[in-house]
Design an enzyme around this catalytic site. Structure first.
Site, PDB file in Angstrom:
ATOM      1  CE1 TYR A 186      -3.837   2.319   0.633  1.00  8.75           C
ATOM      2  CE2 TYR A 186      -2.625   3.073   2.568  1.00  8.75           C
ATOM      3  CZ  TYR A 186      -3.672   3.213   1.673  1.00  8.75           C
ATOM      4  OH  TYR A 186      -4.554   4.252   1.829  1.00  8.75           O
ATOM      5  CE  LYS A 190      -3.760   5.117  -1.626  1.00  9.79           C
ATOM      6  NZ  LYS A 190      -4.755   5.616  -2.599  1.00  9.79           N
TER       7      LYS A 190
END
Length: 319
Positions: A186, A190
């Site tokens: 993640y 991002k």
């Protein structure tokens, strides 16, 4: 997969007679719930026609009933115009279809809000290939693919002399800005989106396109297990800092004419706070007039770090 559109018409009630986004057409991906839903409502409240894109999946990516039609109904009940779309934005064909069908249906596209995402949190030494691939695909590719086809359209418009004023608003996370334990996939996705935002801002500026990103703090399916009672709604009339609908007005502002000069920027949005971020700037330097050696660097290590920590950076602000 059903690619049919659902559309509701009517004029939207607003406190003022003119909305900041009157006449604009916007797409919000992952808009069936939470932050995406709030963004769709905020854009509609400013007069935009909103395409509510949602694949209809659970937090871990499994199929479930799509919430997009409910958001369309919510917008319509407030007098706005919206349409539901269930294309997979993390596929080339789905992203292309989303952009082209929006333009075919409404005659234009002005705003693209990339918000769709999933979670597969695992410690690095336990993470499997599916957990890595799915998060990178949905977040990173799911941001780039719609932007790729929107920018192709906008470039053609610009070359034809059609007015500018196009907007891309991406969704990053503080996990991507600072790193998050158990979230290597993640955080990587991002951080990639944050870097891509700046690259696209440079690339598309000559075509009248601004590209910015927000890192929202809000109570969503992704954060509720982490926040626990800390992010619970307050009692009484106290301001709910974690309400996902707090994020939408910032996105609407970035989509407006007032933000036409704002591009390549990353903002953290939390409650009534808006933080302008600045990443990867040089904070210290040592230099010599010849090639470095291990011993030479070791001798000047204290000078290089000065009063900064040499361990992992803190989460959030400060050193």
């Amino acid at each position: 997969m059903n690619h049919d559109w659902l559309c509701r018409g009517g004029m939207l009630y607003r406190p003022s007679s003119v909305g900041a986004l009157d006449g604009k057409v916007a797409i919000v991906t992952g808009a069936g719930r939470g932050i995406g839903r709030g963004e769709a409502l905020a854009l509609a409240a400013e007069g935009a026609t909103v395409v509510v894109n949602d694949l209809g999946t659970s937090l871990d990516g499994r199929s479930e009933t799509s919430q997009a039609e409910q958001v369309v109904d919510d917008i319509a009940s407030r007098g706005g115009t919206a349409a539901a779309n269930a294309d997979d934005v993390a596929s080339w064909s789905g992203a292309r279809r989303l952009i082209e069908s929006t333009i075919d249906r409404f005659g234009r596209l002005d705003i693209l809000v990339n918000n769709a995402g999933v979670l597969r949190d695992q410690m690095s030494f336990k993470m499997d290939e599916e957990a890595w691939d799915s998060v990178i695909r949905v977040h990173l590719k799911g941001h780039f693919a719609p932007t790729r086809f929107a920018s192709e359209h906008w470039r053609a418009q610009s070359k034809a002399g059609i007015e500018s004023g196009r907007r891309v608003i991406n969704t990053v996370s503080e996990a991507g800005l600072y790193g998050g334990t158990g979230q290597a996939n993640y955080a990587a996705a991002k951080a990639g989106i944050a870097g891509m935002t700046i690259a696209l801002a440079r690339e598309l500026k000559n075509y009248g396109v601004t590209v910015n990103a927000i890192a929202p703090r809000a109570r969503t399916r992704m954060t509720e297990t982490v926040l626990g009672d800390y992010g619970a709604p307050p009692q009484g009339d106290a301001f709910d800092e974690w309400d996902p609908e707090n994020i939408g007005p910032v996105v609407a502002w970035l989509a407006s004419d007032d933000a036409a000069d704002v591009t390549g920027q990353v903002f953290v949005v939390f409650g009534g706070r808006l933080h302008l971020m600045d990443g990867w700037t040089m904070v210290s330097e040592i230099e010599q007039g010849e090639r470095w050696s291990v011993g030479a660097i070791a001798a000047r290590k204290a000078e290089l770090f000065e009063d900064r920590r040499s361990g992992a950076p803190k989460m959030g602000f400060g050193r």
